[in-house]
Write a protein that holds these residues in place. Structure first.
Motif, PDB file in Angstrom:
ATOM      1  N   PHE A 317       0.897  -1.075  -0.074  1.00  0.00           N
ATOM      2  CA  PHE A 317      -0.123  -0.093  -0.024  1.00  0.00           C
ATOM      3  C   PHE A 317       0.901   1.466  -0.132  1.00  0.00           C
ATOM      4  N   GLN A 318       0.605   2.001  -0.866  1.00  0.00           N
ATOM      5  CA  GLN A 318       1.299   3.310  -0.976  1.00  0.00           C
ATOM      6  C   GLN A 318       0.154   4.461  -1.193  1.00  0.00           C
ATOM      7  N   ASP A 331     -11.365  17.175   5.613  1.00  0.00           N
ATOM      8  CA  ASP A 331     -11.251  15.836   6.289  1.00  0.00           C
ATOM      9  C   ASP A 331     -10.528  14.644   5.552  1.00  0.00           C
ATOM     10  N   GLY A 332      -9.304  14.294   5.851  1.00  0.00           N
ATOM     11  CA  GLY A 332      -8.732  13.082   5.301  1.00  0.00           C
ATOM     12  C   GLY A 332      -8.448  11.839   6.083  1.00  0.00           C
ATOM     13  N   TYR A 333      -8.715  10.807   5.525  1.00  0.00           N
ATOM     14  CA  TYR A 333      -8.695   9.449   6.468  1.00  0.00           C
ATOM     15  C   TYR A 333      -8.231   8.666   5.684  1.00  0.00           C
ATOM     16  N   GLN A 334      -7.103   7.869   6.100  1.00  0.00           N
ATOM     17  CA  GLN A 334      -6.262   6.868   5.347  1.00  0.00           C
ATOM     18  C   GLN A 334      -6.075   5.770   6.240  1.00  0.00           C
ATOM     19  N   ILE A 335      -6.491   4.654   6.027  1.00  0.00           N
ATOM     20  CA  ILE A 335      -6.142   3.234   6.854  1.00  0.00           C
ATOM     21  C   ILE A 335      -5.817   2.157   5.972  1.00  0.00           C
ATOM     22  N   SER A 336      -4.782   1.353   6.122  1.00  0.00           N
ATOM     23  CA  SER A 336      -4.339   0.205   5.439  1.00  0.00           C
ATOM     24  C   SER A 336      -3.962  -0.814   6.315  1.00  0.00           C
ATOM     25  N   GLN A 337      -4.300  -1.877   6.243  1.00  0.00           N
ATOM     26  CA  GLN A 337      -4.167  -3.032   7.285  1.00  0.00           C
ATOM     27  C   GLN A 337      -4.255  -4.297   6.370  1.00  0.00           C
ATOM     28  N   ALA A 338      -3.318  -5.099   7.017  1.00  0.00           N
ATOM     29  CA  ALA A 338      -3.321  -6.506   6.513  1.00  0.00           C
ATOM     30  C   ALA A 338      -3.561  -7.516   7.558  1.00  0.00           C
ATOM     31  N   GLY A 343       3.103 -16.838   8.811  1.00  0.00           N
ATOM     32  CA  GLY A 343       4.228 -16.033   9.073  1.00  0.00           C
ATOM     33  C   GLY A 343       4.885 -15.921   7.840  1.00  0.00           C
ATOM     34  N   ASP A 344       4.465 -16.442   6.504  1.00  0.00           N
ATOM     35  CA  ASP A 344       5.358 -16.118   5.505  1.00  0.00           C
ATOM     36  C   ASP A 344       4.747 -14.895   4.466  1.00  0.00           C
ATOM     37  N   SER A 345       3.585 -14.262   4.845  1.00  0.00           N
ATOM     38  CA  SER A 345       3.315 -13.342   4.121  1.00  0.00           C
ATOM     39  C   SER A 345       3.704 -12.158   4.510  1.00  0.00           C
ATOM     40  N   GLN A 346       3.731 -11.037   3.809  1.00  0.00           N
ATOM     41  CA  GLN A 346       4.079  -9.801   4.072  1.00  0.00           C
ATOM     42  C   GLN A 346       3.347  -8.600   3.566  1.00  0.00           C
ATOM     43  N   PHE A 347       3.304  -7.801   4.326  1.00  0.00           N
ATOM     44  CA  PHE A 347       2.813  -6.338   4.050  1.00  0.00           C
ATOM     45  C   PHE A 347       3.460  -5.107   4.020  1.00  0.00           C
ATOM     46  N   LEU A 348       3.523  -4.458   2.942  1.00  0.00           N
ATOM     47  CA  LEU A 348       4.567  -3.329   2.907  1.00  0.00           C
ATOM     48  C   LEU A 348       3.515  -2.006   2.591  1.00  0.00           C
ATOM     49  N   ALA A 349       3.657  -1.097   3.525  1.00  0.00           N
ATOM     50  CA  ALA A 349       2.980   0.074   3.463  1.00  0.00           C
ATOM     51  C   ALA A 349       3.718   1.449   3.739  1.00  0.00           C
ATOM     52  N   GLY A 365      -3.438   5.377   9.270  1.00  0.00           N
ATOM     53  CA  GLY A 365      -2.912   4.267  10.321  1.00  0.00           C
ATOM     54  C   GLY A 365      -2.689   3.051   9.471  1.00  0.00           C
ATOM     55  N   SER A 366      -1.679   2.314   9.716  1.00  0.00           N
ATOM     56  CA  SER A 366      -1.546   1.159   9.025  1.00  0.00           C
ATOM     57  C   SER A 366      -1.118   0.131  10.021  1.00  0.00           C
ATOM     58  N   THR A 367      -1.584  -1.053   9.929  1.00  0.00           N
ATOM     59  CA  THR A 367      -1.145  -2.063  10.812  1.00  0.00           C
ATOM     60  C   THR A 367      -1.101  -3.372  10.098  1.00  0.00           C
ATOM     61  N   SER A 368      -0.604  -4.398  10.600  1.00  0.00           N
ATOM     62  CA  SER A 368      -0.608  -5.622  10.019  1.00  0.00           C
ATOM     63  C   SER A 368      -0.746  -6.838  11.196  1.00  0.00           C
ATOM     64  N   GLY A 369      -1.547  -7.660  11.243  1.00  0.00           N
ATOM     65  CA  GLY A 369      -1.612  -8.756  12.272  1.00  0.00           C
ATOM     66  C   GLY A 369      -2.067 -10.009  12.015  1.00  0.00           C
ATOM     67  N   ALA A 370      -2.342 -10.695  13.009  1.00  0.00           N
ATOM     68  CA  ALA A 370      -2.552 -12.319  12.735  1.00  0.00           C
ATOM     69  C   ALA A 370      -4.015 -12.287  13.307  1.00  0.00           C
ATOM     70  N   ILE A 371      -4.801 -13.299  13.177  1.00  0.00           N
ATOM     71  CA  ILE A 371      -6.127 -13.602  13.520  1.00  0.00           C
ATOM     72  C   ILE A 371      -5.974 -13.646  15.046  1.00  0.00           C
ATOM     73  N   ASP A 372      -7.018 -12.970  15.683  1.00  0.00           N
ATOM     74  CA  ASP A 372      -7.104 -12.861  17.089  1.00  0.00           C
ATOM     75  C   ASP A 372      -7.445 -14.049  17.758  1.00  0.00           C
ATOM     76  N   GLU A 373      -6.630 -14.458  18.308  1.00  0.00           N
ATOM     77  CA  GLU A 373      -6.870 -15.840  19.034  1.00  0.00           C
ATOM     78  C   GLU A 373      -7.942 -16.006  19.976  1.00  0.00           C
ATOM     79  N   GLU A 374      -7.896 -14.836  20.889  1.00  0.00           N
ATOM     80  CA  GLU A 374      -9.075 -14.893  21.839  1.00  0.00           C
ATOM     81  C   GLU A 374     -10.409 -14.949  21.215  1.00  0.00           C
ATOM     82  N   ALA A 375     -10.567 -14.151  19.992  1.00  0.00           N
ATOM     83  CA  ALA A 375     -11.814 -14.242  19.226  1.00  0.00           C
ATOM     84  C   ALA A 375     -12.156 -15.659  18.791  1.00  0.00           C
ATOM     85  N   LEU A 376     -10.900 -16.044  18.157  1.00  0.00           N
ATOM     86  CA  LEU A 376     -11.144 -17.468  17.585  1.00  0.00           C
ATOM     87  C   LEU A 376     -11.634 -18.440  18.547  1.00  0.00           C
ATOM     88  N   PHE A 377     -10.916 -18.605  19.722  1.00  0.00           N
ATOM     89  CA  PHE A 377     -11.362 -19.356  20.766  1.00  0.00           C
ATOM     90  C   PHE A 377     -13.100 -18.968  21.214  1.00  0.00           C
TER      91      PHE A 377
END
Lengths: 426, 251
Positions: A317-318, A331-338, A343-349, A365-377
């Motif tokens: 994401f650029q 009013d400008g807003y920008q969010i990019s999330q992966a 562990g092999d995948s990548q996000f470049l922002a 804002g820009s974030t990358s994260g995994a599945i929320d284990e708490e929510a999954l359980f």
């Protein structure tokens, strides 16, 4: 100034033997675009703007072959009452297309532009593209303007009762398609344009969108199916006073997709939302490059991009918001999330803000994260199997981007495709 | 119905034993309470029974109606009839509460080889059950637990329990973070679900919840074991004297 040697040589190699289509009234615009292209040269990996996405296969003389994927899924938007305009490997197919007559809109082929002498279209072809190279050159768009083999001119003067659906069929494994569309939305007019299909082995598409005061355009695009296909697309949009653009793109599959969207506010109080969701597996590579320029007062822009990546897939994401001097109350807003499902995948922002006005609200804002284990359980503890629970959380992750599709039926169609993809890739 | 025998559990990541031989049987139709000081292993017991990751069972067994719980995935335990009301219900942005409930109900039905509930029947059922728990339409529409108050989250747990109709309900500190009125509402919800073929295991620090959900049996847990078992009067004893006396007596 002479181009760097490498740039010069790839540009020469690509343009060798290529001729711009002659004879039409777009010819001067094509020649100007070609001159721009020689000046900026085609992209190489050395270019800052192409740091995360390798341009080689997009500019080499022959496209890499792309196999056709057979699927028994019904065609996208099949259940919708829409006006179909079909291109097969980049060539308009009148037999497969509907009658282009529809109240509130006039649709022509670019090739017929001069016979009809549509002044506005002649004055738009390549114009927004030419404006879009500052401060960052977009040579593939200039290439498109110069060499586009086909495309349509969509002139929205009222409120057409049906969406206009541009369908891009891919039937040849070696096709190299270049399409250029023009869209003009007149004052107070409103339309929905749908785009879908793998298009070609290699696809270069450019859409120039000019929205007059109070005009509204909804653009919903899906890029899918054939995984080996490559696509570079550009949207150049100029927005007048109190106008609106909502653009949403879903991408599933594809070894290389680069979607550039360039938005310019020239009238006050206008709104532009640019959103995208993608889901990719393996050697999937997906790049969203967005540039929004605020040059008017009180405009609102939103960029919402969500990427689900697994098995080594790459998301890029650029995104930039440029607020010019005097563009107060922006009013400008920008969010990019992966969402990285392994562990092999990548996000470049690379999120950017550049602001020259002092009374604005901009956030990014820009974030990358995994599945929320708490929510999954939590879901599993209620009896939802792991795969289904993961899919549910993945769709929840995409929700903010999907919410940018205003029509609930279209939103459901898109969500259904994502659910199907996730279920097949579990 | 629920039978736990000599259950030993340690944390997967470190060599620290938390449950050191728990023995417990909950019969159908009965409410058992487990009380105990902080760190005694109460919550660990509930997590291990529901299948949360991060724990290793080193010895012992846990069965529900004779089926080995510890061999099952969390979703299989749920389908077998186990339900855990969380101490800290999880917020899931982007997933509507209704979608969540319906997905859960249908997943369990599917696992048991039953037909999915129709949208109309589901809606009717959920509205009726939500009403008794004072859960309004807005709460049903919002994303799961997002922006819910402490009381709303706990009521939402009870609503899930009512919809899923489990055989065995474990309530992990359901009273924590609740004021008296909210606690009463939750307790009423639980009491409405009491039935001859359903068992309850109520985990709590304080006796006050047991004023509203009357237990048949009370266990005191300390240092990973159940050290004393008695009737409802045991809870009152704890309330008056704290755990110190009981611990001293046993140790």
């Amino acid at each position: 100034m002479a181009l760097p040697e490498r740039k010069q040589s790839v540009t020469e190699a690509r343009l060798a033997g290529l001729e711009i289509p002659r004879g039409g009234c777009t010819e001067p615009a094509r020649e100007a675009a070609l001159a721009r292209l020689w000046q900026m040269g085609l992209p190489t990996r050395r270019d800052e703007y192409w740091k995360y996405t390798r341009p080689e296969t997009l500019i080499q003389p022959q496209p890499p072959r792309a196999a056709l994927l057979r699927t028994d899924e019904p065609p996208m938007f099949d259940a919708f009452d829409r006006l179909k305009i079909v291109f097969v490997d980049g060539v308009f197919d009148p037999q497969a297309s509907d009658d282009l007559a529809l109240e509130g809109v006039r649709i022509e082929r670019i090739a017929d532009l001069c016979e009809q002498d549509i002044h506005w279209a002649r004055d738009l072809y390549g114009v927004l593209e030419a404006r879009g190279h500052e401060p960052v050159p977009r040579p593939l768009a200039a290439f498109n303007t110069a060499f586009a083999g086909d495309g349509v001119v969509i002139h929205v003067t009222g409120r057409p009762s049906r969406p206009i659906n541009l369908i891009y069929r891919h039937e040849s494994e070696a096709s190299d398609a270049v399409l250029h569309h023009l869209v003009r939305v007149e004052e107070g007019a409103e339309a929905t344009i749908l785009e879908n299909g793998p298009a070609a082995a290699r696809f270069n598409k450019c859409m120039e969108i000019d929205i007059a005061d109070g005009g509204r355009l909804h653009l919903v695009r899906t890029q899918g199916r054939d995984h080996e296909r490559r696509a570079a697309t550009h949207v150049f949009a100029r927005l007048g006073r109190e106008s609106m653009l909502k653009c949403f793109t879903l991408t599933v599959n594809g070894v290389l997709t680069r979607n550039e969207v360039v938005v310019e506010f020239t009238g006050d109080e206008a709104v532009a939302h640019v959103a995208g969701a993608c889901v990719g597996d393996g050697d999937f590579h997906h790049d969203d490059t967005v540039f929004v320029t605020h040059d008017a007062v009180g405009c609102e822009s939103r960029q919402v991009f969500k990427k689900v990546l697994r098995n080594g897939a790459t998301g890029v994401f650029q995104g930039k918001i440029l607020v010019r001097e005097g563009a107060q109350k922006t009013d400008g807003y920008q969010i990019s999330q992966a969402l990285l499902l392994d562990g092999d995948s990548q996000f470049l922002a690379k999120p950017e803000l550049e602001i020259y006005a002092d009374d604005v609200a901009c956030s990014h804002g820009s974030t990358s994260g995994a599945i929320d284990e708490e929510a999954l359980f939590y879901l599993r503890s209620r009896g939802v199997p792991e795969g289904e629970a993961t899919d549910l959380l993945t769709l929840a992750f995409l929700a903010e981007a999907m919410d940018e599709i205003e029509d609930p039926a279209l939103a459901e169609e898109i969500a259904g495709r994502v659910r199907g993809w996730l279920a097949r890739h579990r | 119905m629920l039978e736990i025998k000599n259950l030993h559990v340690k944390l997967e990541e470190e060599d620290k034993e938390i449950l050191k031989g728990v023995n417990l049987t909950v019969e159908a139709g009965k409410v058992h309470a487990i009380m105990g000081p902080n760190g005694s292993g109460k919550s660990t017991l509930s997590y291990v029974l529901s299948g949360r990751e991060g724990y290793e069972v080193t010895d012992g067994s846990a069965t529900l109606d004779g089926r080995d719980l510890l061999e099952m995935e969390p979703e299989e335990r749920a389908a077998a009839g186990l339900f855990l009301a969380f101490q800290y219900p999880v917020e899931i942005p982007g997933v509507g509460n209704m979608t969540f409930l319906r997905t859960a109900v249908n997943a369990q039905r599917k696992a048991r080889g039953e037909e999915e509930i129709s949208a109309a029947d589901f809606l009717k059922l959920v509205r009726q059950k939500a009403k008794t728990l004072k859960i309004d339409a807005d709460m049903l529409k919002r994303p799961v637990n997002v922006g819910f108050s402490g009381g709303e989250k706990k009521r939402n747990e009870i609503l899930q329990m009512a919809m899923l109709e489990p055989r065995m309900c474990i309530l992990d500190e359901t009273d924590s973070g609740l004021d008296v009125d909210a606690m009463k509402l939750v307790a009423e919800g639980v009491n409405a679900l009491r039935s001859p073929d359903r068992g309850f295991l109520v985990i709590t620090h304080y006796q006050r919840l047991l004023d509203h959900i009357a237990p048949d049996v009370v266990h005191i847990m300390a240092d990973g074991r159940i050290i004393k078992t008695g009737g409802p009067e045991l809870a009152l004893e704890v309330e008056q004297n704290g755990y110190a006396d009981i611990l001293a007596e046993v140790m």
